[in-house]
Design a protein around this motif. Structure first.
Motif, PDB file in Angstrom:
ATOM      1  N   ARG A 255       2.097   6.935  -6.821  1.00 23.58           N
ATOM      2  CA  ARG A 255       1.134   7.974  -7.195  1.00 23.58           C
ATOM      3  C   ARG A 255       1.727   9.377  -7.047  1.00 23.58           C
ATOM      4  NH1 ARG A 255      -4.020   6.852  -8.181  1.00 23.58           N
ATOM      5  NH2 ARG A 255      -4.837   4.765  -7.745  1.00 23.58           N
TER       6      ARG A 255
ATOM      7  N   GLU B 107      -4.210  -2.874 -11.057  1.00 23.89           N
ATOM      8  CA  GLU B 107      -5.399  -2.296 -11.685  1.00 23.89           C
ATOM      9  C   GLU B 107      -5.151  -0.853 -12.104  1.00 23.89           C
ATOM     10  OE1 GLU B 107     -10.188  -1.609 -10.903  1.00 23.89           O
ATOM     11  OE2 GLU B 107      -8.891  -2.243  -9.248  1.00 23.89           O
ATOM     12  N   GLU B 108      -4.352  -0.144 -11.321  1.00 26.02           N
ATOM     13  CA  GLU B 108      -4.031   1.256 -11.632  1.00 26.02           C
ATOM     14  C   GLU B 108      -2.789   1.380 -12.513  1.00 26.02           C
ATOM     15  OE1 GLU B 108      -6.100   3.612 -10.731  1.00 26.02           O
ATOM     16  OE2 GLU B 108      -7.354   2.127  -9.702  1.00 26.02           O
ATOM     17  N   ASN B 109      -2.157   0.251 -12.824  1.00 24.98           N
ATOM     18  CA  ASN B 109      -0.952   0.212 -13.659  1.00 24.98           C
ATOM     19  C   ASN B 109       0.134   1.141 -13.116  1.00 24.98           C
ATOM     20  OD1 ASN B 109       0.406  -0.959 -15.832  1.00 24.98           O
ATOM     21  ND2 ASN B 109      -0.063   0.752 -17.201  1.00 24.98           N
ATOM     22  N   LEU B 110       0.340   1.087 -11.806  1.00 28.20           N
ATOM     23  CA  LEU B 110       1.315   1.965 -11.153  1.00 28.20           C
ATOM     24  C   LEU B 110       2.735   1.444 -11.346  1.00 28.20           C
ATOM     25  CD1 LEU B 110      -0.501   2.833  -7.802  1.00 28.20           C
ATOM     26  CD2 LEU B 110      -0.410   4.162  -9.921  1.00 28.20           C
TER      27      LEU B 110
ATOM     28  N   ALA C 168       2.358   1.750  -3.422  1.00 30.54           N
ATOM     29  CA  ALA C 168       1.368   2.308  -4.345  1.00 30.54           C
ATOM     30  C   ALA C 168       1.212   3.806  -4.139  1.00 30.54           C
ATOM     31  CB  ALA C 168       0.025   1.602  -4.146  1.00 30.54           C
TER      32      ALA C 168
ATOM     33  N   LEU D  55      -5.266  -4.739  -6.656  1.00 31.45           N
ATOM     34  CA  LEU D  55      -6.156  -3.577  -6.691  1.00 31.45           C
ATOM     35  C   LEU D  55      -5.439  -2.246  -6.514  1.00 31.45           C
ATOM     36  CD1 LEU D  55      -9.187  -5.010  -4.685  1.00 31.45           C
ATOM     37  CD2 LEU D  55      -8.825  -4.941  -7.158  1.00 31.45           C
ATOM     38  N   ALA D  56      -4.383  -2.224  -5.689  1.00 31.81           N
ATOM     39  CA  ALA D  56      -3.691  -0.958  -5.432  1.00 31.81           C
ATOM     40  C   ALA D  56      -2.636  -0.637  -6.481  1.00 31.81           C
ATOM     41  CB  ALA D  56      -3.054  -0.980  -4.040  1.00 31.81           C
ATOM     42  N   ILE D  57      -2.101  -1.687  -7.136  1.00 29.59           N
ATOM     43  CA  ILE D  57      -0.986  -1.463  -8.073  1.00 29.59           C
ATOM     44  C   ILE D  57      -1.341  -1.864  -9.499  1.00 29.59           C
ATOM     45  CG2 ILE D  57       1.364  -2.178  -8.660  1.00 29.59           C
ATOM     46  CD1 ILE D  57       1.949  -2.338  -5.667  1.00 29.59           C
TER      47      ILE D  57
ATOM     48  N   SER E  88       0.826  -1.205   0.000  1.00 29.46           N
ATOM     49  CA  SER E  88       0.000   0.000   0.000  1.00 29.46           C
ATOM     50  C   SER E  88       0.863   1.259   0.000  1.00 29.46           C
ATOM     51  CB  SER E  88      -0.931   0.005   1.218  1.00 29.46           C
ATOM     52  OG  SER E  88      -1.817  -1.088   1.175  1.00 29.46           O
TER      53      SER E  88
ATOM     54  N   ASN F 100      -1.654  -6.472 -16.456  1.00 29.72           N
ATOM     55  CA  ASN F 100      -0.684  -5.372 -16.344  1.00 29.72           C
ATOM     56  C   ASN F 100       0.619  -5.746 -15.650  1.00 29.72           C
ATOM     57  OD1 ASN F 100      -2.424  -3.544 -17.612  1.00 29.72           O
ATOM     58  ND2 ASN F 100      -3.278  -2.821 -15.665  1.00 29.72           N
TER      59      ASN F 100
END
Length: 343
Positions: free
Chosen positions: A99, A127-130, A95, A123-125, A92, A163
């Motif tokens: 951001r 899905e957001e393609n971080l 992530a 979900l934190a990384i 977390s 991803n």
């Protein structure tokens, strides 16, 4: 080193062909006696890269010493974050830093990332393609500490995650090249990290790592071994042994498991007439072997023979690594022996 209360003691379990066997120690090194090694290649490569990439930060879940991140921490103490025994917090925090424009390299053991932090990575990384890099030690059977620390199914767990790029390097030479390639790639990466005194092999073959590319390390007319990670080292060693029996073995190294270099694999398999063997330091369920098998079936490319060398679909014993590697079929002698049987 953290240990689970459910962890097995430091001995082998009941063998199928004999009594319970004792071992004197659980050997951590993958290198054979006299083999060239490099100490902490990941830590040194990351510390060096961070000198020119100020956005790089390092995070660990109480395992910096055991993931070689302590090298980075010593070189860049103001950019190192010790998150404690809290893998979900580790992910977390990584992530959140991504951001804010940082490039986090988060390290832990592969079992803890795959089993405890999967939902947070997803979900934190992912899905957001971080732009988070997750480097995890003890992949597959690289420790004798039993099922609580043996990540025999991590690739199977992560392959279905969109991803996420998955890299399984062979040796220190490759790891040194993988680190800057990970940083150059925009998006999340999962690295199966070899740490400590890591064997040095691929420099002898003039090898250069390219993200997403499989490369032929050795050519041969009788057998094609498609391998990743430390099993490429085993494949090369087995090929030398088999050459004494006049068996000509090619080795195709596949360090990027996702995305898979489908074109190169299909081209090598299509050369025809060769037994195809996929070798991986992972359960035979859901890893490189099944990825290659699925590719061949979908493409209609059916080789004369297809076999898998990997770990069984079971919880493995604790013990000394050389003993375990031979027992579960991923030692050099075991690989050579299986191929002889199949020919």
């Amino acid at each position: 080193m953290r240990r689970s209360k459910y962890e097995r003691p430091a001995h082998l379990g009941q063998a199928s062909d004999g009594p319970r066997l004792k071992t004197s120690a659980m050997i951590a090194s993958l290198a054979a006696e006299g083999q060239r090694t490099v100490a902490a290649p990941f830590g040194h490569a990351l510390a060096k890269l961070a000198e020119e990439r100020p956005e790089i930060v390092g995070l660990s879940a109480d395992l910096s010493k055991y993931t070689d991140l302590h090298i980075f921490a010593k070189a860049h103490p103001d950019r190192f974050y010790q998150m404690g025994m809290a893998e979900q917090l580790l992910i977390s925090a990584a992530a959140g830093m991504a951001r804010e424009g940082f490039m986090p390299f988060a390290t832990t053991y592969a079992v803890f990332a795959a089993r405890r932090a999967y939902d947070f990575i997803c979900l934190a990384i992912a899905e957001e393609n971080l732009n988070v890099k997750i480097a995890c030690a003890l992949p597959g059977l690289t420790t004798g500490y039993g099922p609580s620390h043996q990540a025999t199914e991590d690739v199977a767990i992560f392959r279905g995650m969109p991803n996420l790029t998955i890299i399984d390097p062979c040796d220190a030479h490759e790891i040194e090249q993988v680190v800057p390639a990970m940083a150059a790639h925009q998006g999340p990466v999962y690295l199966r990290l070899l740490r400590g005194n890591v064997p040095l092999i691929l420099d002898e073959y003039g090898y250069t790592f390219e993200l997403g590319k499989a490369k032929t390390i050795r050519d041969g007319n009788d057998v094609l071994i498609i391998s990743s990670g430390l099993m490429t080292m085993r494949a090369l060693e087995a090929a030398q042994k088999l050459a004494d029996d006049r068996v000509d073995v090619a080795v195709l190294h596949v360090p990027t498991i996702k995305p898979l270099d489908e074109a190169t694999i299909l081209r090598e398999v299509a050369k025809g007439g060769r037994l195809v063997v996929v070798a991986e330091n992972h359960t035979v369920i859901g890893g490189l072997g099944e990825a290659v098998a699925g590719l061949l079936l979908r493409s209609g490319t059916i080789p004369p023979g297809f076999r898998q060398i990997g770990l069984p679909d079971e919880f493995l014993d604790a013990g000394a690594l050389p003993t375990l590697h031979d027992r579960y079929g991923i030692s050099t002698d075991a690989v050579a022996r299986r191929i002889r049987e199949w020919l």
